[in-house]
Design a protein around this motif. Structure first.
Motif, PDB file in Angstrom:
ATOM      1  N   GLY A 127       0.823  -1.190   0.000  1.00  0.00           N
ATOM      2  CA  GLY A 127       0.000   0.000   0.000  1.00  0.00           C
ATOM      3  C   GLY A 127       0.862   1.246   0.000  1.00  0.00           C
ATOM      4  N   PRO A 128       0.229   2.411  -0.031  1.00  0.00           N
ATOM      5  CA  PRO A 128       0.987   3.664  -0.114  1.00  0.00           C
ATOM      6  C   PRO A 128       1.764   3.961   1.166  1.00  0.00           C
ATOM      7  N   PHE A 129       2.947   4.553   1.002  1.00  0.00           N
ATOM      8  CA  PHE A 129       3.709   5.054   2.140  1.00  0.00           C
ATOM      9  C   PHE A 129       4.555   6.240   1.687  1.00  0.00           C
ATOM     10  N   GLU A 130       4.954   7.044   2.655  1.00  0.00           N
ATOM     11  CA  GLU A 130       5.860   8.162   2.410  1.00  0.00           C
ATOM     12  C   GLU A 130       6.942   8.137   3.475  1.00  0.00           C
ATOM     13  N   LEU A 131       8.191   8.006   3.055  1.00  0.00           N
ATOM     14  CA  LEU A 131       9.316   7.910   3.969  1.00  0.00           C
ATOM     15  C   LEU A 131      10.450   8.805   3.476  1.00  0.00           C
ATOM     16  N   ASP A 167       5.880   5.096  -2.217  1.00  0.00           N
ATOM     17  CA  ASP A 167       5.863   3.779  -2.840  1.00  0.00           C
ATOM     18  C   ASP A 167       5.890   3.901  -4.361  1.00  0.00           C
ATOM     19  N   ASP A 168       5.268   4.948  -4.906  1.00  0.00           N
ATOM     20  CA  ASP A 168       5.254   5.113  -6.356  1.00  0.00           C
ATOM     21  C   ASP A 168       6.629   5.484  -6.904  1.00  0.00           C
ATOM     22  N   THR A 169       7.327   6.392  -6.225  1.00  0.00           N
ATOM     23  CA  THR A 169       8.635   6.809  -6.722  1.00  0.00           C
ATOM     24  C   THR A 169       9.683   5.722  -6.503  1.00  0.00           C
ATOM     25  N   GLY A 179       4.130  -2.335 -11.839  1.00  0.00           N
ATOM     26  CA  GLY A 179       2.903  -2.777 -12.497  1.00  0.00           C
ATOM     27  C   GLY A 179       2.129  -3.815 -11.727  1.00  0.00           C
ATOM     28  N   HIS A 180       2.748  -4.397 -10.703  1.00  0.00           N
ATOM     29  CA  HIS A 180       2.092  -5.445  -9.911  1.00  0.00           C
ATOM     30  C   HIS A 180       2.062  -5.110  -8.430  1.00  0.00           C
ATOM     31  N   GLY A 181       3.004  -4.320  -7.948  1.00  0.00           N
ATOM     32  CA  GLY A 181       3.124  -4.086  -6.516  1.00  0.00           C
ATOM     33  C   GLY A 181       3.688  -5.320  -5.834  1.00  0.00           C
TER      34      GLY A 181
END
Length: 207
Positions: free
Chosen positions: A50-54, A64-66, A180-182
């Motif tokens: 899932g999404p996270f920012e660190l 998570d996207d970058t 594309g899959h995570g």
């Protein structure tokens, strides 16, 4: 530096490897990776991630996207860990070397569960010792807790207020993410670098 960490406390964390044993049950796979999967995730692979920012070891904000621009192997631990974390991070680094030698664009990631001690500077020393392409991630307590919750990664800090050499109990799984899959698979620490690389390569080829 790792030798200094290793004498801080007795090896306690290794006894906690089963902290997330409920996640991995032998059985059939979901998605299109059946030929690669050696475990089944409770609730399916979609239940993890899932999404996270660190913040990475250079001080830059990472989401998570970058982060997920290439196959990524994530491990939750801490730099002051006396035994398990250096061994597991080194195993992942060796598997990364094997994969890169075979032409796979692999990225190892170390997410700290110890924001008090694991500053970006500390993580920079740790990950550079492990692998030149390893990414170290830290953040606020809330940010780390959110990332750990997304990946069902267990950790518990002991006597943080009373002892600067406190230990942290934590799970020791490594998580494979593919663009594309995570999240696609979780690996136990008893795999050798060669076996881990072989399993990761299967997932990358099947993606």
């Amino acid at each position: 530096m790792l030798r200094i960490y290793s004498i801080i406390a007795a090896g306690l964390v290794a006894a906690l490897l089963g902290g997330l044993g409920y996640m991995m049950l032998r059985g059939p796979a979901d998605s299109g990776f059946a030929q690669c999967r050696s475990s089944q995730i409770a609730g399916g692979s979609g239940a993890i991630g899932g999404p996270f920012e660190l913040v990475d070891h250079t001080g830059s904000t990472v989401t998570d996207d970058t982060l997920l621009t290439r196959p990524t192997l994530i491990y939750f631990g801490y730099a002051f860990c006396p035994d398990v974390c250096p061994l597991d991070a080194n195993r992942n680094a060796l598997a990364t070397d094997i994969l890169q030698d075979r032409g796979y664009d692999m990225q190892p990631v170390f997410i700290s569960v110890d924001p008090r001690r694991d500053t970006p500077e500390v993580l920079a020393d740790f990950v550079s010792f492990m692998h030149p392409e390893m990414v170290g991630l830290t953040g606020t307590e809330a940010q780390i807790r959110e990332a750990a919750r997304a990946y069902r990664a267990y950790y518990a800090i002991h006597d943080q207020d009373d002892d600067e050499f406190y230990l942290i109990d934590h799970s020791t799984f490594s998580y494979l993410l593919l663009p594309g899959h995570g999240f696609v698979e979780v690996f136990r620490r008893d795999l050798t670098p060669e076996d881990l690389a072989e399993q990761v390569a299967c997932f990358i080829d099947a993606a």
